[in-house]
Design an enzyme around this catalytic site. Structure first.
Site, PDB file in Angstrom:
ATOM      1  N   ASP A   1       0.867  -1.178   0.000  1.00  0.00           N
ATOM      2  CA  ASP A   1       0.000   0.000   0.000  1.00  0.00           C
ATOM      3  C   ASP A   1       0.906   1.232   0.000  1.00  0.00           C
ATOM      4  O   ASP A   1       2.138   1.116  -0.174  1.00  0.00           O
ATOM      5  CB  ASP A   1      -0.993  -0.040   1.164  1.00  0.00           C
ATOM      6  CG  ASP A   1      -0.308   0.054   2.529  1.00  0.00           C
ATOM      7  OD1 ASP A   1       0.951   0.115   2.573  1.00  0.00           O
ATOM      8  OD2 ASP A   1      -1.014   0.075   3.544  1.00  0.00           O
TER       9      ASP A   1
ATOM     10  N   CYS B   1       3.050  -3.474   4.066  1.00  0.00           N
ATOM     11  CA  CYS B   1       2.233  -2.324   4.470  1.00  0.00           C
ATOM     12  C   CYS B   1       2.954  -1.702   5.675  1.00  0.00           C
ATOM     13  O   CYS B   1       4.107  -2.059   5.947  1.00  0.00           O
ATOM     14  CB  CYS B   1       0.786  -2.717   4.768  1.00  0.00           C
ATOM     15  SG  CYS B   1       0.568  -3.844   6.150  1.00  0.00           S
TER      16      CYS B   1
ATOM     17  N   HIS C   1       7.004 -31.655   9.651  1.00  0.00           N
ATOM     18  CA  HIS C   1       6.527 -30.314   9.302  1.00  0.00           C
ATOM     19  C   HIS C   1       5.496 -30.380   8.183  1.00  0.00           C
ATOM     20  O   HIS C   1       4.515 -29.643   8.183  1.00  0.00           O
ATOM     21  CB  HIS C   1       7.702 -29.416   8.905  1.00  0.00           C
ATOM     22  CG  HIS C   1       8.683 -29.258  10.019  1.00  0.00           C
ATOM     23  ND1 HIS C   1       8.338 -28.680  11.221  1.00  0.00           N
ATOM     24  CD2 HIS C   1       9.972 -29.660  10.137  1.00  0.00           C
ATOM     25  CE1 HIS C   1       9.376 -28.707  12.028  1.00  0.00           C
ATOM     26  NE2 HIS C   1      10.381 -29.296  11.398  1.00  0.00           N
TER      27      HIS C   1
ATOM     28  N   HIS D   1       9.525 -24.723   8.106  1.00  0.00           N
ATOM     29  CA  HIS D   1       8.466 -25.400   8.859  1.00  0.00           C
ATOM     30  C   HIS D   1       7.074 -25.135   8.288  1.00  0.00           C
ATOM     31  O   HIS D   1       6.244 -26.036   8.238  1.00  0.00           O
ATOM     32  CB  HIS D   1       8.473 -24.933  10.324  1.00  0.00           C
ATOM     33  CG  HIS D   1       9.684 -25.388  11.074  1.00  0.00           C
ATOM     34  ND1 HIS D   1       9.818 -25.260  12.435  1.00  0.00           N
ATOM     35  CD2 HIS D   1      10.830 -25.977  10.649  1.00  0.00           C
ATOM     36  CE1 HIS D   1      10.991 -25.750  12.823  1.00  0.00           C
ATOM     37  NE2 HIS D   1      11.628 -26.180  11.738  1.00  0.00           N
TER      38      HIS D   1
ATOM     39  N   THR E   1       2.628  -1.872   9.071  1.00  0.00           N
ATOM     40  CA  THR E   1       3.043  -2.831  10.103  1.00  0.00           C
ATOM     41  C   THR E   1       3.216  -4.244   9.561  1.00  0.00           C
ATOM     42  O   THR E   1       3.770  -5.102  10.246  1.00  0.00           O
ATOM     43  CB  THR E   1       1.952  -2.918  11.192  1.00  0.00           C
ATOM     44  OG1 THR E   1       0.728  -3.300  10.534  1.00  0.00           O
ATOM     45  CG2 THR E   1       1.765  -1.588  11.914  1.00  0.00           C
TER      46      THR E   1
HETATM   47  C1  RB5 Z   1      -1.785   2.459   6.768  1.00  0.00           C
HETATM   48  O1  RB5 Z   1      -1.723   3.604   7.551  1.00  0.00           O
HETATM   49  C2  RB5 Z   1      -1.599   1.220   7.638  1.00  0.00           C
HETATM   50  O2  RB5 Z   1      -2.736   1.041   8.411  1.00  0.00           O
HETATM   51  C3  RB5 Z   1      -1.325   0.025   6.773  1.00  0.00           C
HETATM   52  O3  RB5 Z   1      -0.211   0.250   5.990  1.00  0.00           O
HETATM   53  C4  RB5 Z   1      -1.016  -1.249   7.534  1.00  0.00           C
HETATM   54  O4  RB5 Z   1      -0.080  -1.061   8.516  1.00  0.00           O
HETATM   55  C5  RB5 Z   1      -2.169  -2.000   8.004  1.00  0.00           C
HETATM   56  O5  RB5 Z   1      -2.085  -2.998   8.705  1.00  0.00           O
END
Ligand code: RB5
Length: 366
Positions: free
Chosen positions: A8, A66, A134, A99, A68
């Protein structure tokens, strides 16, 4: 390796960095976007694009980024056949392959720096999934998937063994096992089960939009996106499954393989083999109601591969554990779809409890 990569807006910069890096390692990369970090976009949309490429077999694996990594990871793991691993260190990345057989690597651009992300991707790309205990554990995850739907053919973390638990399949299977079922009913039911199995297996074939003119107006509909199928019965019992499949997929081409067991060497010898000329472009279902020792099935698969077949699955109503091991050992990339894995083989090579000799019961030759 053919890699699909997507992010994203939050993951855009890291994606650009990582794309150049994995290309420098010699991988062929399909970048699905996003193509800018300016405009906020929704991570599930990019996840979908990458997982589509992986599940259709157009890409071998995927990378998603993304902020996180959490959103991408949740979204990707909703897709049958996708095993997405959010990794923040090299050790986890390595084990996610060894695994868990992860086929999508997920990274968080706000939690993982570019240098570490590259090191994580590098180890993830060169590590193969392990078998043994596994594989047995991964199989439990795949079995869970198979309960509701079958993972698409392209979505492999190694060959899959899928036991098809659909209630209609299981119900009909019990009737064909019954020794008192007539030849006619047996024949009809084998065709029906074959059709139901392929119905489940084909659940994720890609579609493309088409324009259709109804008696009222033009509208949008869907058509199978150019996927070609080939059905290859192993003679003679495999013939008993062909019609049931062709009823659903009338455009499939049909090949035939005839094998007999050499009485001295006990090895399968082929006496007939005629396959579609474009076998290399097709998804191939080798069909045989019984997977007993696995000798014939393995030889049939080897034939099809030698003729250029690339995407091969075996579809059997009833399998013995010995046969499943033989086929997955000889052809680890091949998917095995079955309605049951029975207990064992007896001294005469019959599956126990099985259903007897499928060929004799289909053709009334006993
Ligand atoms: C975008 O701000 C953020 O929410 C997205 O990139 C991601 O981390 C979602 O899990």
């Amino acid at each position: 390796m053919r890699l699909a990569i997507g992010s994203d807006h939050a993951g855009f910069a890291l994606k650009e960095d990582l794309k150049a890096f994995v290309e420098s390692l010699g991988h062929e990369v399909t970048d699905v976007g996003a193509f800018s970090g300016e405009q906020p976009t929704d991570y599930p949309d990019w996840s979908q694009k990458v997982t589509d490429l992986v599940t259709s077999g157009k890409s071998d694996r995927g990378i998603l980024i993304c902020g996180t990594g959490i959103g991408m990871s949740i979204a990707a793991n909703k897709v049958p056949g996708i095993y997405a691993a959010l990794c923040s260190n090299e050790y986890a990345a390595k084990l996610s392959r060894l695994h868990n057989g992860s086929n999508v690597l997920v990274l968080g651009s706000r939690t993982t720096g570019a240098g570490l992300a590259k090191a994580i991707a590098e180890i993830w790309l060169v590590t193969d999934a392990e078998g043994g205990r596994h594989l047995a554990r991964r199989q439990k995850v795949m079995d869970k998937e198979a309960g509701s739907h079958v993972a698409p053919q392209g979505a492999k973390a190694g060959g899959r063994v899928v036991v098809m638990s659909h209630p209609l399949i299981q119900h009909k299977l019990s009737i064909v096992r019954d020794k008192n079922t007539t030849v006619k009913d047996f024949r009809d039911l084998v065709q029906e089960i074959a059709g139901l199995m392929v119905y489940e297996i084909s659940r994720n074939l890609p579609l493309e939009e088409v324009e259709v003119e109804t008696p009222i107006c033009w509208t949008k509909g869907f058509s199978l996106a150019g996927k070609k199928l080939a059905v290859v019965p192993v003679l003679r019992a495999g013939l008993g499954m062909v019609e049931g499949i062709l009823r659903l997929v009338p455009n499939a081409k049909v090949g035939h393989i005839g094998l007999y067991r050499d009485p001295e060497s006990l090895r399968p010898v082929d006496y007939y083999c005629k396959l579609p000329g474009d076998i290399g472009e097709r998804d191939i279902f080798i069909i045989d109601p019984m997977l007993a020792t696995g000798g014939s099935a393995s030889a049939a698969i080897a034939h099809v591969k030698k003729a250029g077949g690339k995407r091969v699955s075996l579809v059997s109503l009833i399998s013995a554990p010995e046969g499943v091991s033989r086929v997955t050992g000889d052809h680890p990339e091949v998917d095995v779809f079955t309605a049951s894995i029975d207990d064992c083989l007896n001294d005469h090579g019959y599956i126990v409890p099985g259903l007897g000799d499928a060929g004799d019961r289909l053709f009334g030759t006993k």
